[in-house]
Motif scaffolding. Structure first.
Motif, PDB file in Angstrom:
ATOM      1  N   LEU A  99      54.500  50.634  29.041  1.00 31.28           N
ATOM      2  CA  LEU A  99      55.644  50.549  29.942  1.00 31.28           C
ATOM      3  C   LEU A  99      55.385  49.522  31.040  1.00 31.28           C
ATOM      4  N   VAL A 100      56.402  48.781  31.386  1.00 29.21           N
ATOM      5  CA  VAL A 100      56.294  47.858  32.508  1.00 29.21           C
ATOM      6  C   VAL A 100      56.027  48.667  33.784  1.00 29.21           C
ATOM      7  N   GLY A 101      54.971  48.319  34.497  1.00 26.65           N
ATOM      8  CA  GLY A 101      54.619  49.063  35.708  1.00 26.65           C
ATOM      9  C   GLY A 101      53.676  50.220  35.466  1.00 26.65           C
ATOM     10  N   GLU A 102      53.247  50.385  34.227  1.00 26.30           N
ATOM     11  CA  GLU A 102      52.249  51.416  33.918  1.00 26.30           C
ATOM     12  C   GLU A 102      50.934  51.042  34.607  1.00 26.30           C
ATOM     13  N   ARG A 103      50.227  52.051  35.107  1.00 28.11           N
ATOM     14  CA  ARG A 103      48.985  51.768  35.829  1.00 28.11           C
ATOM     15  C   ARG A 103      47.779  52.300  35.072  1.00 28.11           C
ATOM     16  N   TRP A 104      46.782  51.408  34.929  1.00 26.96           N
ATOM     17  CA  TRP A 104      45.559  51.740  34.201  1.00 26.96           C
ATOM     18  C   TRP A 104      44.380  51.740  35.166  1.00 26.96           C
ATOM     19  N   TRP A 105      43.627  52.828  35.133  1.00 25.62           N
ATOM     20  CA  TRP A 105      42.333  52.812  35.815  1.00 25.62           C
ATOM     21  C   TRP A 105      41.281  52.475  34.777  1.00 25.62           C
ATOM     22  N   VAL A 106      40.557  51.384  35.015  1.00 22.39           N
ATOM     23  CA  VAL A 106      39.563  50.890  34.064  1.00 22.39           C
ATOM     24  C   VAL A 106      38.201  50.946  34.726  1.00 22.39           C
ATOM     25  N   GLY A 107      37.291  51.731  34.148  1.00 19.85           N
ATOM     26  CA  GLY A 107      35.979  51.847  34.753  1.00 19.85           C
ATOM     27  C   GLY A 107      34.993  52.492  33.817  1.00 19.85           C
ATOM     28  N   PRO A 108      33.704  52.466  34.186  1.00 16.29           N
ATOM     29  CA  PRO A 108      32.668  53.068  33.342  1.00 16.29           C
ATOM     30  C   PRO A 108      32.794  54.585  33.340  1.00 16.29           C
ATOM     31  N   PRO A 109      32.522  55.227  32.208  1.00 20.13           N
ATOM     32  CA  PRO A 109      32.706  56.681  32.137  1.00 20.13           C
ATOM     33  C   PRO A 109      31.844  57.454  33.114  1.00 20.13           C
ATOM     34  N   GLU A 110      30.661  56.921  33.449  1.00 17.83           N
ATOM     35  CA  GLU A 110      29.769  57.661  34.345  1.00 17.83           C
ATOM     36  C   GLU A 110      30.185  57.526  35.809  1.00 17.83           C
ATOM     37  N   ASP A 111      30.970  56.479  36.131  1.00 16.28           N
ATOM     38  CA  ASP A 111      31.386  56.277  37.515  1.00 16.28           C
ATOM     39  C   ASP A 111      32.652  55.424  37.553  1.00 16.28           C
ATOM     40  N   PRO A 112      33.807  55.997  37.202  1.00 18.61           N
ATOM     41  CA  PRO A 112      35.043  55.211  37.159  1.00 18.61           C
ATOM     42  C   PRO A 112      35.476  54.668  38.511  1.00 18.61           C
ATOM     43  N   SER A 113      34.909  55.188  39.606  1.00 21.55           N
ATOM     44  CA  SER A 113      35.305  54.701  40.927  1.00 21.55           C
ATOM     45  C   SER A 113      34.869  53.262  41.173  1.00 21.55           C
ATOM     46  N   THR A 114      33.969  52.722  40.346  1.00 19.75           N
ATOM     47  CA  THR A 114      33.556  51.327  40.496  1.00 19.75           C
ATOM     48  C   THR A 114      34.492  50.389  39.742  1.00 19.75           C
ATOM     49  N   GLY A 115      35.490  50.944  39.058  1.00 20.39           N
ATOM     50  CA  GLY A 115      36.385  50.140  38.237  1.00 20.39           C
ATOM     51  C   GLY A 115      37.529  49.545  39.025  1.00 20.39           C
ATOM     52  N   VAL A 116      38.607  49.225  38.302  1.00 17.42           N
ATOM     53  CA  VAL A 116      39.763  48.564  38.897  1.00 17.42           C
ATOM     54  C   VAL A 116      41.035  49.314  38.536  1.00 17.42           C
ATOM     55  N   LEU A 117      42.035  49.158  39.379  1.00 15.57           N
ATOM     56  CA  LEU A 117      43.357  49.684  39.091  1.00 15.57           C
ATOM     57  C   LEU A 117      44.256  48.501  38.744  1.00 15.57           C
ATOM     58  N   LEU A 118      44.824  48.542  37.529  1.00 13.28           N
ATOM     59  CA  LEU A 118      45.669  47.460  37.029  1.00 13.28           C
ATOM     60  C   LEU A 118      47.074  47.982  36.777  1.00 13.28           C
ATOM     61  N   GLU A 119      48.042  47.087  36.862  1.00 16.05           N
ATOM     62  CA  GLU A 119      49.437  47.447  36.588  1.00 16.05           C
ATOM     63  C   GLU A 119      50.037  46.427  35.623  1.00 16.05           C
ATOM     64  N   THR A 120      50.627  46.908  34.535  1.00  8.84           N
ATOM     65  CA  THR A 120      51.234  46.022  33.558  1.00  8.84           C
ATOM     66  C   THR A 120      52.443  45.320  34.159  1.00  8.84           C
ATOM     67  N   THR A 121      52.627  44.041  33.768  1.00 10.85           N
ATOM     68  CA  THR A 121      53.735  43.266  34.333  1.00 10.85           C
ATOM     69  C   THR A 121      54.614  42.670  33.238  1.00 10.85           C
ATOM     70  N   ILE A 122      54.238  41.520  32.674  1.00 11.04           N
ATOM     71  CA  ILE A 122      55.118  40.802  31.755  1.00 11.04           C
ATOM     72  C   ILE A 122      54.407  40.433  30.464  1.00 11.04           C
ATOM     73  N   PRO A 123      55.165  40.150  29.407  1.00  8.73           N
ATOM     74  CA  PRO A 123      54.553  39.733  28.146  1.00  8.73           C
ATOM     75  C   PRO A 123      54.050  38.298  28.213  1.00  8.73           C
ATOM     76  N   ARG A 124      53.148  37.985  27.331  1.00  8.30           N
ATOM     77  CA  ARG A 124      52.687  36.604  27.183  1.00  8.30           C
ATOM     78  C   ARG A 124      53.717  35.840  26.349  1.00  8.30           C
ATOM     79  N   THR A 125      54.114  34.667  26.814  1.00 13.38           N
ATOM     80  CA  THR A 125      55.016  33.801  26.064  1.00 13.38           C
ATOM     81  C   THR A 125      54.197  32.668  25.473  1.00 13.38           C
ATOM     82  N   PRO A 126      54.115  32.577  24.156  1.00 16.90           N
ATOM     83  CA  PRO A 126      53.272  31.538  23.544  1.00 16.90           C
ATOM     84  C   PRO A 126      53.822  30.143  23.834  1.00 16.90           C
ATOM     85  N   CYS A 127      52.914  29.188  23.968  1.00 20.32           N
ATOM     86  CA  CYS A 127      53.294  27.836  24.340  1.00 20.32           C
ATOM     87  C   CYS A 127      52.629  26.825  23.413  1.00 20.32           C
TER      88      CYS A 127
END
Length: 230
Positions: free
Chosen positions: A111-139
């Protein structure tokens, strides 16, 4: 919206996993398509991520790539393997110009605007919070890099284009990190819908939000105009 980092992996199964974190290996000369930073390859260890993406990465075409709304590009390994089968060639991590090759969760169909927390399983607090935005348009650059006939048209028709993400909370990412979807909006518009969606109402619902990232608003408005003409 404040998002609290998830508990370690033993508290529940992750939604997906990072297979590789990729950044520029070297700029490549693609002739008339110009100099490109599309040659991305896996990096060992953890990679620092700031608001504009991986700190050891860069873009050359700043008009069409990069910036806050296109800070990180993710591609689904299942979609990559399908392409590899069709093309009859190996498509290693980074071949699509992606920063993250991921597995286990929808990417183009997030979903557009979906938020992913990406981090190591032993300590996810060192990871990042990402939010989906737009598709890639091939060029054209991607077409020259791929070296496949009618590549842009084929890639668009298949629609497995991956997603760009913005960085809401900087941190670090490494291969093996867990991906946990920590928030999903209720408008129902997927990243793929910004390319191929045929229903105007969800797009209108998305555009009614007053806090959309600029490029999401741009792409949703453009596609809504296309849908209205059908």
């Amino acid at each position: 919206m404040t998002v609290t980092p998830p508990e370690p992996a033993h508290q529940g199964r992750p939604d997906g996993r990072v297979l590789a974190v990729c950044a520029v290996h070297a700029d490549v000369d693609l002739g008339r398509a110009g100099i490109s930073a599309i040659d991305k390859r896996p990096h060992d260890g953890r990679v620092q991520v700031g608001e504009l993406g991986l700190l050891n990465d860069h873009v050359r075409d700043t008009k069409h790539h990069g910036g806050h709304d296109q800070a990180v590009y993710a591609y689904d390994d299942r979609e990559a393997r399908r392409w590899a089968d069709e093309l009859g060639r190996d498509l290693p991590y980074g071949w699509f110009g992606e920063n993250l090759r991921v597995d286990g969760l929808p990417v183009t169909d997030a979903l557009v605007g979906e938020r992913w927390w990406v981090g190591p399983p032993e300590d996810p607090s060192t990871g990042v919070l990402l939010e989906t935005t737009i598709p890639r348009t091939p060029c054209r650059t991607f077409a020259v890099w791929a070296g496949e006939p009618r590549w842009v048209k084929r890639f668009m028709q298949q629609g497995d284009v991956g997603t760009y993400l913005r960085v809401l909370t900087p941190g670090s990412i490494g291969a093996g990190d867990e991906i946990r979807v920590v928030a999903r909006p209720d408008h129902g518009v997927t990243v793929r819908d910004l390319l191929t969606g045929t229903d105007a109402e969800p797009l209108q619902t998305l555009l009614a939000a007053d806090d959309l990232p600029a490029k999401v608003r741009r792409e949703a408005s453009r596609h809504l105009a296309r849908v209205a003409k059908v």
